[in-house]
Write a protein that holds these residues in place. Structure first.
Motif, PDB file in Angstrom:
ATOM      1  N   GLU A   5       0.835  -1.203   0.000  1.00 34.49           N
ATOM      2  CA  GLU A   5       0.000   0.000   0.000  1.00 34.49           C
ATOM      3  C   GLU A   5       0.863   1.243   0.000  1.00 34.49           C
ATOM      4  O   GLU A   5       1.834   1.341   0.754  1.00 34.49           O
ATOM      5  CB  GLU A   5      -0.906  -0.011   1.228  1.00 34.49           C
ATOM      6  N   GLN A   6       0.547   2.172  -0.842  1.00 36.41           N
ATOM      7  CA  GLN A   6       1.262   3.441  -0.884  1.00 36.41           C
ATOM      8  C   GLN A   6       0.280   4.530  -1.287  1.00 36.41           C
ATOM      9  O   GLN A   6      -0.351   4.455  -2.332  1.00 36.41           O
ATOM     10  CB  GLN A   6       2.427   3.392  -1.885  1.00 36.41           C
ATOM     11  N   GLY A   7       0.116   5.520  -0.434  1.00 36.19           N
ATOM     12  CA  GLY A   7      -0.794   6.612  -0.746  1.00 36.19           C
ATOM     13  C   GLY A   7      -2.231   6.177  -0.907  1.00 36.19           C
ATOM     14  O   GLY A   7      -2.967   6.753  -1.720  1.00 36.19           O
ATOM     15  N   GLY A   8      -2.645   5.154  -0.177  1.00 32.14           N
ATOM     16  CA  GLY A   8      -4.014   4.681  -0.257  1.00 32.14           C
ATOM     17  C   GLY A   8      -4.309   3.808  -1.453  1.00 32.14           C
ATOM     18  O   GLY A   8      -5.455   3.421  -1.684  1.00 32.14           O
ATOM     19  N   GLN A   9      -3.279   3.462  -2.247  1.00 31.00           N
ATOM     20  CA  GLN A   9      -3.464   2.601  -3.413  1.00 31.00           C
ATOM     21  C   GLN A   9      -2.742   1.283  -3.201  1.00 31.00           C
ATOM     22  O   GLN A   9      -1.734   1.208  -2.498  1.00 31.00           O
ATOM     23  CB  GLN A   9      -2.940   3.281  -4.673  1.00 31.00           C
ATOM     24  N   ALA A  10      -3.281   0.242  -3.831  1.00 36.84           N
ATOM     25  CA  ALA A  10      -2.666  -1.088  -3.754  1.00 36.84           C
ATOM     26  C   ALA A  10      -1.756  -1.294  -4.957  1.00 36.84           C
ATOM     27  O   ALA A  10      -2.113  -0.962  -6.090  1.00 36.84           O
ATOM     28  CB  ALA A  10      -3.742  -2.168  -3.723  1.00 36.84           C
ATOM     29  N   LEU A  11      -0.556  -1.839  -4.709  1.00 42.92           N
ATOM     30  CA  LEU A  11       0.406  -2.111  -5.776  1.00 42.92           C
ATOM     31  C   LEU A  11       0.881  -3.545  -5.655  1.00 42.92           C
ATOM     32  O   LEU A  11       1.070  -4.063  -4.543  1.00 42.92           O
ATOM     33  CB  LEU A  11       1.611  -1.165  -5.674  1.00 42.92           C
ATOM     34  N   CYS A  12       1.114  -4.186  -6.815  1.00 47.82           N
ATOM     35  CA  CYS A  12       1.725  -5.511  -6.794  1.00 47.82           C
ATOM     36  C   CYS A  12       3.175  -5.353  -6.355  1.00 47.82           C
ATOM     37  O   CYS A  12       3.747  -4.261  -6.386  1.00 47.82           O
ATOM     38  CB  CYS A  12       1.631  -6.182  -8.161  1.00 47.82           C
ATOM     39  N   GLU A  13       3.785  -6.465  -5.989  1.00 43.02           N
ATOM     40  CA  GLU A  13       5.148  -6.414  -5.461  1.00 43.02           C
ATOM     41  C   GLU A  13       6.126  -5.828  -6.469  1.00 43.02           C
ATOM     42  O   GLU A  13       6.961  -4.986  -6.131  1.00 43.02           O
ATOM     43  CB  GLU A  13       5.597  -7.826  -5.059  1.00 43.02           C
ATOM     44  N   GLU A  14       6.023  -6.240  -7.730  1.00 37.23           N
ATOM     45  CA  GLU A  14       6.968  -5.781  -8.743  1.00 37.23           C
ATOM     46  C   GLU A  14       6.884  -4.276  -8.936  1.00 37.23           C
ATOM     47  O   GLU A  14       7.903  -3.575  -8.957  1.00 37.23           O
ATOM     48  CB  GLU A  14       6.694  -6.503 -10.073  1.00 37.23           C
TER      49      GLU A  14
END
Length: 316
Positions: free
Chosen positions: A99-108
């Motif tokens: 999670e960064q800035g309220g958004q979900a990101l995949c590991e890559e």
């Protein structure tokens, strides 16, 4: 009514899932209104029968009610197929996420954007997540700032490195307990650093690292600054230079050919040259009577000098 309600909930869930799949495959424009109408019609029919099918929540992705399987992440509810990476769109319903800035990101994508880079390979230095939590249960944020808990990160020369990529810029050896030495922003092992950059002793050509002497436009280990011929040190502190090398007085004069043929010592003042040899004036004497000879009034026999009288007496 309870059994009927359960069956209708399952039907609504299947329809909702079908609606989402069709939307992903590009068939959402014509099919979505029809499915919405079907869902709305079923909901009205249920209400007329006195049965209320309560949605599990509103999907944060499509903003529509969730009738079937629900996924909870980032403090919100989602259709599982709508919980995707904010950068690449990859589904995150079955894998950990960042999670960064309220958004979900995949590991890559997360590591590509937010992880520090290795100064050697430019690859991301990834953080530790030894026990990832599947997103079906509300997980804690795996990373919320650039200050990461890094896995085997090494910081040196004001840069970050994979430990296996921080090695000598010349020989490639990974540094041990002795550490490294830096030159022009590059790390070197001690051996290579000294061989490449330390001043070299004029005597043995090995690196000079501590005590040294400066002489003849170079540096020397104290034990290496000796006579080039006899290897004796210069006790008095004085030496003679010839072709860039140090000599004691005796061997300097031997190299120069200025050794008295009579006494075997250097000729430093007045000199007499006779028969290709040099003499102190007081040592230019007759071999037999030891009388001093005058240049032009002597005889030579068997590499020895004689006055005229002694030569005639001995050899005539």
């Amino acid at each position: 009514p309870t059994a009927a309600s359960q069956q209708l909930d399952e039907l609504l869930a299947d329809l909702g899932h079908m609606q989402s799949k069709l939307s992903e495959q590009g068939a959402g424009v014509p099919a979505e209104p029809s499915l919405d109408n079907m869902l709305g019609s079923l909901a009205r029919d249920l209400q007329e029968l006195g049965i209320t099918a309560t949605p599990a929540g509103v999907c944060a992705g499509c903003r529509k009610p969730i009738a079937g399987k629900v996924l909870t992440a980032l403090g919100k509810t989602w259709h599982p197929e709508h919980f995707t990476c904010a950068r690449c769109g990859q589904g995150l319903d079955s894998q950990p996420f960042f999670e960064q800035g309220g958004q979900a990101l995949c590991e890559e994508d997360y590591h590509q954007v937010f992880s520090p880079r290795c100064a050697y390979c430019a690859g991301s230095i990834r953080e530790v997540n030894p026990h990832p939590v599947p997103p079906h249960h509300p997980p804690p944020p795996l990373a919320t700032s650039p200050h990461l808990s890094l896995q085997r990160v090494l910081t040196a020369l004001d840069q970050t490195w994979h430990p296996e990529h921080f090695f000598c810029a010349h020989c490639g050896k990974v540094f041990g307990d002795e550490g490294f030495l830096e030159r022009n922003g590059k790390p070197y092992c001690r051996q290579d650093f000294l061989a490449m950059f330390a001043p070299k002793c004029q005597g043995c050509e090995r690196p000079v690292t501590d005590n040294y002497l400066s002489a003849l436009q170079g540096v020397w280990h104290p034990e290496c600054f000796v006579c080039t011929e006899c290897l004796s040190g210069f006790a008095g502190g004085s030496f003679f230079e010839l072709e860039g090398r140090p000599y004691c007085e005796l061997h300097f004069h031997q190299q120069q050919g200025t050794i008295c043929h009579g006494c075997g010592r250097p000729v430093t003042g007045r000199c007499i040259t006779a028969a290709g040899r040099k003499y102190h004036p007081e040592h230019f004497v007759c071999t037999y009577c030891l009388g001093r000879l005058q240049k032009g009034t002597f005889r030579e026999c068997g590499d020895k000098m004689y006055c005229q009288a002694c030569h005639d007496k001995l050899f005539l």
